[in-house]
Scaffold this active site. Structure first.
Site, mmCIF file in Angstrom:
data_model
loop_
_atom_site.group_PDB
_atom_site.id
_atom_site.type_symbol
_atom_site.label_atom_id
_atom_site.label_comp_id
_atom_site.label_asym_id
_atom_site.label_seq_id
_atom_site.Cartn_x
_atom_site.Cartn_y
_atom_site.Cartn_z
ATOM 1 N N THR A 11 29.851 21.808 48.805
ATOM 2 C CA THR A 11 30.339 23.185 48.801
ATOM 3 C C THR A 11 31.681 23.306 48.091
ATOM 4 O O THR A 11 32.402 22.321 47.892
ATOM 5 C CB THR A 11 30.446 23.707 50.237
ATOM 6 O OG1 THR A 11 30.677 25.124 50.220
ATOM 7 C CG2 THR A 11 31.597 23.047 50.976
ATOM 8 N N GLN B 180 36.370 25.427 54.087
ATOM 9 C CA GLN B 180 35.289 24.868 53.277
ATOM 10 C C GLN B 180 35.469 23.374 53.046
ATOM 11 O O GLN B 180 34.484 22.642 52.907
ATOM 12 C CB GLN B 180 35.205 25.611 51.945
ATOM 13 C CG GLN B 180 34.761 27.057 52.087
ATOM 14 C CD GLN B 180 33.442 27.188 52.835
ATOM 15 O OE1 GLN B 180 32.406 26.727 52.381
ATOM 16 N NE2 GLN B 180 33.476 27.814 54.004
ATOM 17 N N HIS C 86 33.526 20.671 55.252
ATOM 18 C CA HIS C 86 32.098 20.374 55.135
ATOM 19 C C HIS C 86 31.839 18.935 54.724
ATOM 20 O O HIS C 86 30.923 18.284 55.223
ATOM 21 C CB HIS C 86 31.448 21.298 54.088
ATOM 22 C CG HIS C 86 31.036 22.627 54.622
ATOM 23 N ND1 HIS C 86 29.920 22.807 55.386
ATOM 24 C CD2 HIS C 86 31.588 23.850 54.474
ATOM 25 C CE1 HIS C 86 29.790 24.083 55.701
ATOM 26 N NE2 HIS C 86 30.796 24.740 55.161
ATOM 27 N N GLU D 238 30.942 28.636 43.848
ATOM 28 C CA GLU D 238 29.929 28.977 44.853
ATOM 29 C C GLU D 238 30.427 30.162 45.684
ATOM 30 O O GLU D 238 29.734 31.157 45.856
ATOM 31 C CB GLU D 238 29.679 27.766 45.750
ATOM 32 C CG GLU D 238 28.706 28.031 46.882
ATOM 33 C CD GLU D 238 28.654 26.896 47.886
ATOM 34 O OE1 GLU D 238 27.677 26.856 48.650
ATOM 35 O OE2 GLU D 238 29.590 26.072 47.929
ATOM 36 N N HIS D 239 31.648 30.036 46.209
ATOM 37 C CA HIS D 239 32.295 31.103 46.978
ATOM 38 C C HIS D 239 33.577 31.512 46.263
ATOM 39 O O HIS D 239 34.405 30.657 45.947
ATOM 40 C CB HIS D 239 32.682 30.631 48.389
ATOM 41 C CG HIS D 239 31.567 30.014 49.174
ATOM 42 N ND1 HIS D 239 31.405 28.646 49.283
ATOM 43 C CD2 HIS D 239 30.565 30.578 49.893
ATOM 44 C CE1 HIS D 239 30.356 28.390 50.047
ATOM 45 N NE2 HIS D 239 29.823 29.542 50.424
ATOM 46 N N ASP E 134 29.180 32.578 55.783
ATOM 47 C CA ASP E 134 28.456 31.403 56.249
ATOM 48 C C ASP E 134 27.540 31.736 57.421
ATOM 49 O O ASP E 134 26.525 31.067 57.634
ATOM 50 C CB ASP E 134 29.439 30.314 56.690
ATOM 51 C CG ASP E 134 30.048 29.566 55.515
ATOM 52 O OD1 ASP E 134 29.479 29.646 54.411
ATOM 53 O OD2 ASP E 134 31.092 28.913 55.697
ATOM 54 N N GLU F 80 0.209 36.152 11.236
ATOM 55 C CA GLU F 80 0.415 34.887 11.950
ATOM 56 C C GLU F 80 -0.738 33.903 11.725
ATOM 57 O O GLU F 80 -0.768 32.835 12.346
ATOM 58 C CB GLU F 80 0.600 35.168 13.447
ATOM 59 C CG GLU F 80 1.878 35.942 13.734
ATOM 60 C CD GLU F 80 2.150 36.129 15.220
ATOM 61 O OE1 GLU F 80 1.322 35.719 16.050
ATOM 62 O OE2 GLU F 80 3.227 36.674 15.550
ATOM 63 N N HIS G 9 -7.573 36.235 16.965
ATOM 64 C CA HIS G 9 -6.906 37.229 17.805
ATOM 65 C C HIS G 9 -7.337 38.639 17.402
ATOM 66 O O HIS G 9 -7.652 39.481 18.247
ATOM 67 C CB HIS G 9 -5.382 37.109 17.675
ATOM 68 C CG HIS G 9 -4.804 35.948 18.417
ATOM 69 N ND1 HIS G 9 -5.165 34.658 18.174
ATOM 70 C CD2 HIS G 9 -3.861 35.906 19.401
ATOM 71 C CE1 HIS G 9 -4.481 33.855 18.978
ATOM 72 N NE2 HIS G 9 -3.677 34.591 19.740
#
Length: 436
Positions: free
Chosen positions: A241, A263, A266, A332-333, A366, A420, A425
């Protein structure tokens, strides 16, 4: 002390700025070789490999890899009223916010009888990873399961590492959260091997392969998700984190210090970054950190994270420069605590989740903000997004044309197919319309 990066006097070119961003020394790439061995072993030997990996990494193999239903029920019954109420409220809030993430179907009419329908189909079966090890994360059960349920996923398997302190069983609070959500397919397995088991299945324990693997974990879990991508879908390579706080001297130094610490606890590789326009404010934040670290039982882990190369105080000339630094980092945060939060927010284009103002700490997200806490790490917020109901949905286009509508566009199709050099097609159209 956290390292300092002084970017006053003008930001460097973006390529140089990206290189200057603080990152953990051991990233996902460094774990790929070890993760590959574990994933391949599970693919070859199934439950035997899972048992050996549990003995090796988790301190003991579980008696039952698939958790019995009565064990889940007992865990729910064993919840304290306070924890039950907290989980119920978290589920309610995340369910409400996730419902807003389900896109509405639409129909585009291009001409009479010419329609393109946009619809969103849920995954058939998904595997959700809930980490263990240094802490217990019932909140991650909520964050993974609820958006999958809101999206309409019909089959959900949840895995979490067996715990030495609980006799090789999944932590009972993890089981209780799963039980509250009606999840009865839970496996006591963790790490890279668990990701491999979800991707390839383990027939001997009744684990069928999934179509998508989501959830946070350590670098080995993230590396395993990288390895199985293509066999299954993944949400992101969510690793250790990280938090980045943009603050000026109008912010409360104690608040910012507490959030950086929150944080960092963690994991030793967790990143805590402060970007500020004020050297004196940076000094005040750093002075406020030691007493907050010392007061917590996670002090050793905290100090390792804060002293690591992934944590830093970054000094800049302006809040516009702070936003540019944050966008290069892709946190992340991201917290914004300044005299003009909205102006800073307007400059932000890369963040997993943004927490605005002094009363919106990451800890709120969280657990109980209603937002999802499974978010991209390691700079992946520059091109990825957090877990949501839409993660579990596949957009599909359904095309409906009448014979008349097809006839109207037939010449254009033939012209493009001819250019093409794909005459078949064009022929598939003219056979229906008779028009060249």
């Amino acid at each position: 002390m956290m390292q300092r990066i002084d970017l006053r006097g003008g930001l460097p070119a973006r390529a140089d700025l990206l290189r200057l961003m603080p990152r953990a020394a051991g990233d996902v790439s460094s774990a790929v070789a070890a993760a590959r061995e574990l994933v391949d072993d599970v693919r070859r030997r199934g439950a035997d490999a899972l048992h050996e990996q549990a003995e090796r990494f988790d301190g003991g193999a579980p008696e039952h890899v698939r958790v019995p239903a009565d064990e889940i029920a007992a865990a729910v019954a064993g919840l304290t009223p306070e924890l039950r109420a907290a989980l119920d409220e978290a589920i309610r809030r995340v369910r409400a916010a996730s419902a807003a993430q389900v896109p509405a179907g639409s129909v585009t009419t291009l001409a009479d009888g010419a329609e393109v329908h946009q619809r969103w189909q849920p995954m058939r079966r998904v595997g959700l990873y809930v980490p263990g090890g240094k802490a217990v994360y019932p909140s991650s059960v909520v964050m993974n399961v609820v958006p999958a349920q809101v999206a309409g996923v019909g089959s959900i398997a949840l895995v979490s590492p067996p715990q030495r302190d609980h006799g090789g069983r999944v932590h009972p609070t993890i089981l209780a959260a799963a039980g509250l959500l009606g999840i009865d397919e839970v496996y006591a397995m963790g790490g890279a091997g668990a990701v491999g088991a979800l991707a390839y299945g383990v027939a001997s324990i009744g684990l069928e392969p999934v179509d998508l693997v989501t959830g946070p974990g350590n670098n080995y879990v993230a590396a395993a998700k990288r390895l199985v991508r293509g066999v299954v879908g993944i949400d992101s390579e969510a690793g250790a984190t990280e938090i980045l706080v943009i603050a000026d001297d109008s912010a409360d130094a104690g608040f910012v210090a507490a959030d950086l610490v929150s944080q960092a606890e963690h994991d030793e590789q967790a990143g805590s970054v402060l970007v500020t326009t004020s050297a004196s404010f940076a000094d005040a934040v750093e002075a406020a950190i030691p007493e907050r670290v010392a007061a917590l039982g996670t002090a050793t882990r905290l100090q390792a994270a804060l002293d690591g190369p992934q944590s830093a105080v970054v000094l800049v000339d302006s809040l516009a420069d702070a936003a540019a630094v944050s966008n290069a980092y892709g946190p992340e945060h991201l917290e914004i605590q300044t005299a003009d939060d909205d102006a800073v927010l307007a400059d932000i284009d890369a963040a997993g989740a943004v927490f605005v103002g002094p009363s919106t700490p990451v800890s709120l997200g969280d657990y109980l903000a209603g937002s999802n806490h499974v978010l991209p790490t390691g700079g992946q917020a520059r091109f990825g997004s957090g877990l949501s109901a839409s993660t579990f949905l596949r957009p599909q286009q359904v095309i409906r044309y009448s014979a008349t509508a097809l006839t109207e566009v037939a010449p254009h199709i033939v012209a493009l197919a001819t250019e093409e050099q794909l005459p078949g097609h064009g022929a598939a159209v003219t056979e229906r319309t008779g028009r060249a």
